[in-house]
Design an enzyme around this catalytic site. Sequence first.
Site, PDB file in Angstrom:
ATOM      1  N   LEU A  33       0.820  -1.224   0.000  1.00 28.21           N
ATOM      2  CA  LEU A  33       0.000   0.000   0.000  1.00 28.21           C
ATOM      3  C   LEU A  33       0.851   1.271   0.000  1.00 28.21           C
ATOM      4  CD1 LEU A  33      -2.816  -1.155   2.483  1.00 28.21           C
ATOM      5  CD2 LEU A  33      -2.884  -1.116  -0.016  1.00 28.21           C
ATOM      6  N   GLY A  36      -0.381   2.256  -3.534  1.00 31.73           N
ATOM      7  CA  GLY A  36      -1.704   1.723  -3.871  1.00 31.73           C
ATOM      8  C   GLY A  36      -2.743   2.131  -2.847  1.00 31.73           C
ATOM      9  N   ALA A  74       4.070  -4.709  -8.730  1.00 31.83           N
ATOM     10  CA  ALA A  74       4.598  -3.824  -7.688  1.00 31.83           C
ATOM     11  C   ALA A  74       5.961  -3.269  -8.080  1.00 31.83           C
ATOM     12  CB  ALA A  74       4.717  -4.608  -6.376  1.00 31.83           C
ATOM     13  N   ALA A  75       6.097  -1.959  -8.013  1.00 30.68           N
ATOM     14  CA  ALA A  75       7.384  -1.320  -8.327  1.00 30.68           C
ATOM     15  C   ALA A  75       7.314   0.149  -7.958  1.00 30.68           C
ATOM     16  CB  ALA A  75       7.685  -1.457  -9.825  1.00 30.68           C
ATOM     17  N   THR A 117       8.406  -2.047 -19.329  1.00 32.01           N
ATOM     18  CA  THR A 117       8.074  -0.667 -19.682  1.00 32.01           C
ATOM     19  C   THR A 117       8.725  -0.196 -20.979  1.00 32.01           C
ATOM     20  OG1 THR A 117       8.399   1.631 -18.964  1.00 32.01           O
ATOM     21  CG2 THR A 117       9.989   0.054 -18.177  1.00 32.01           C
ATOM     22  N   TYR A 142      15.076   3.932 -13.560  1.00 33.67           N
ATOM     23  CA  TYR A 142      13.810   3.186 -13.555  1.00 33.67           C
ATOM     24  C   TYR A 142      13.813   2.153 -14.688  1.00 33.67           C
ATOM     25  CZ  TYR A 142       8.949   2.225 -14.812  1.00 33.67           C
ATOM     26  OH  TYR A 142       7.784   1.595 -15.169  1.00 33.67           O
ATOM     27  N   LYS A 146      14.054  -2.188 -14.561  1.00 34.04           N
ATOM     28  CA  LYS A 146      13.145  -3.138 -15.214  1.00 34.04           C
ATOM     29  C   LYS A 146      13.934  -4.116 -16.089  1.00 34.04           C
ATOM     30  CE  LYS A 146       9.093  -1.627 -13.806  1.00 34.04           C
ATOM     31  NZ  LYS A 146       8.003  -2.444 -13.292  1.00 34.04           N
ATOM     32  N   ARG A 222       2.295  10.246 -27.558  1.00 37.07           N
ATOM     33  CA  ARG A 222       2.395   9.038 -26.750  1.00 37.07           C
ATOM     34  C   ARG A 222       1.319   8.037 -27.167  1.00 37.07           C
ATOM     35  NH1 ARG A 222       6.469  10.999 -26.077  1.00 37.07           N
ATOM     36  NH2 ARG A 222       7.529  11.683 -24.183  1.00 37.07           N
TER      37      ARG A 222
END
Length: 328
Positions: A33, A36, A74-75, A117, A142, A146, A222
């Site tokens: 959390l 989230g 989750a990240a 990503t 970032y 990944k 995008r």
Amino acid sequence: MRFLITGGAGYIGSHVAQRLLDTGHDVVILDNLSTGHKDAIPPEAEFYDIDLADGQATAQCVSCGPWDAVMHFAALSLVGVSMERPYEYLRSNAVTSLNLIEACAKYGVKRFVFSSTAALFGGKNLPPVIPDTAPVEPASPYGESKLIVERALKWADRIHGMRSACLRYFNAAGADPEGRLGEDHRPETHLIPLAIDALLGRRSSLKLFGNDYPTKDGTCVRDYIHVTDLADAHIYVVSKLDKESVTYNLGNGKGFSNLEVIEALERVSGKKLPWSWAPRRMGDPASLVADSSRFRADLGWNPLYSDIDSIVETALRWRITHPNGYAS
Ligand SMILES: NC(=O)c1ccc[n+]([C@@H]2O[C@H](COP(=O)([O-])OP(=O)(O)OC[C@H]3O[C@@H](n4cnc5c(N)ncnc54)[C@H](O)[C@@H]3O)[C@@H](O)[C@H]2O)c1
């Protein structure tokens, strides 16, 4: 089928969890959390408040299988913050994922889906529409974090036979068409929720960074994929994992400029959106659009909600009914 979802209290993870539950599957959510929301967890899902940095607690949760697949959302995922705090991002995303992958290998998980990503594609001479085969060259810690996880998953396949799908998302956008879930990042950095807040008078005006990019109207372009279409893609890809590990770019295949997003919001709402120009931001590529043709051909996936009006309409509807986002 029974799924373990990390990050299921977050934006994309909660939509995937909801879609799985809607289609008759069982879902267990692991989330700390940190970004989230409790209220984003579908009530039918089982929830464990666990930090993936805690390897023991993670392994204990994974041991409660069997799982037909583990999906890892989750990240930490703010590109800009990762430039200010590179080691925190590299460490956190790598360590949490390695804890999870190690536990999955130990308890015999055979299928693993990973949120990768478009930030893997940070090189200079990228084609306007980026194929799966484009060279990987992260332009941020970032993106690099990944890539570390993608590579760890290759070893998990080779050594433990755990098949994985690395799905390189472009921009997830929109909200559950039934209005149960939406996008509530704090801080919010994504264009569509920021634009909606400007439209609804919840922020003074939207800033558009740069008007001299080599694009159709000078603003950044995008690829926005509706979060429900993205959720379906996760369900489709699980079947592929019986045979092999896969990596796909996942987007809509169409680019929308910042100005086109504003026009869509004004069209759908019938309101004028206040916005102003600001200088370019460092590191923003002019255009990022996915070539997802291989995913469509291999999986028979066809996005249903990813026209720009459906994306902004569902996002706007959720934001109007949740003026302060999720309550908890
Ligand atoms: N939103 C996008 O457009 C986008 C694009 C490309 C990739 N992604 C990737 O998709 C994934 C989901 O993105 P999102 O927008 O839903 O993010 P989000 O921040 O809304 O969700 C991430 C969830 O993971 C949880 N979490 C974070 N660290 C944790 C930890 N150590 N232990 C347990 N739970 C933890 C958070 O509490 C949150 O619920 C991320 O991995 C992100 O990098 C997102």
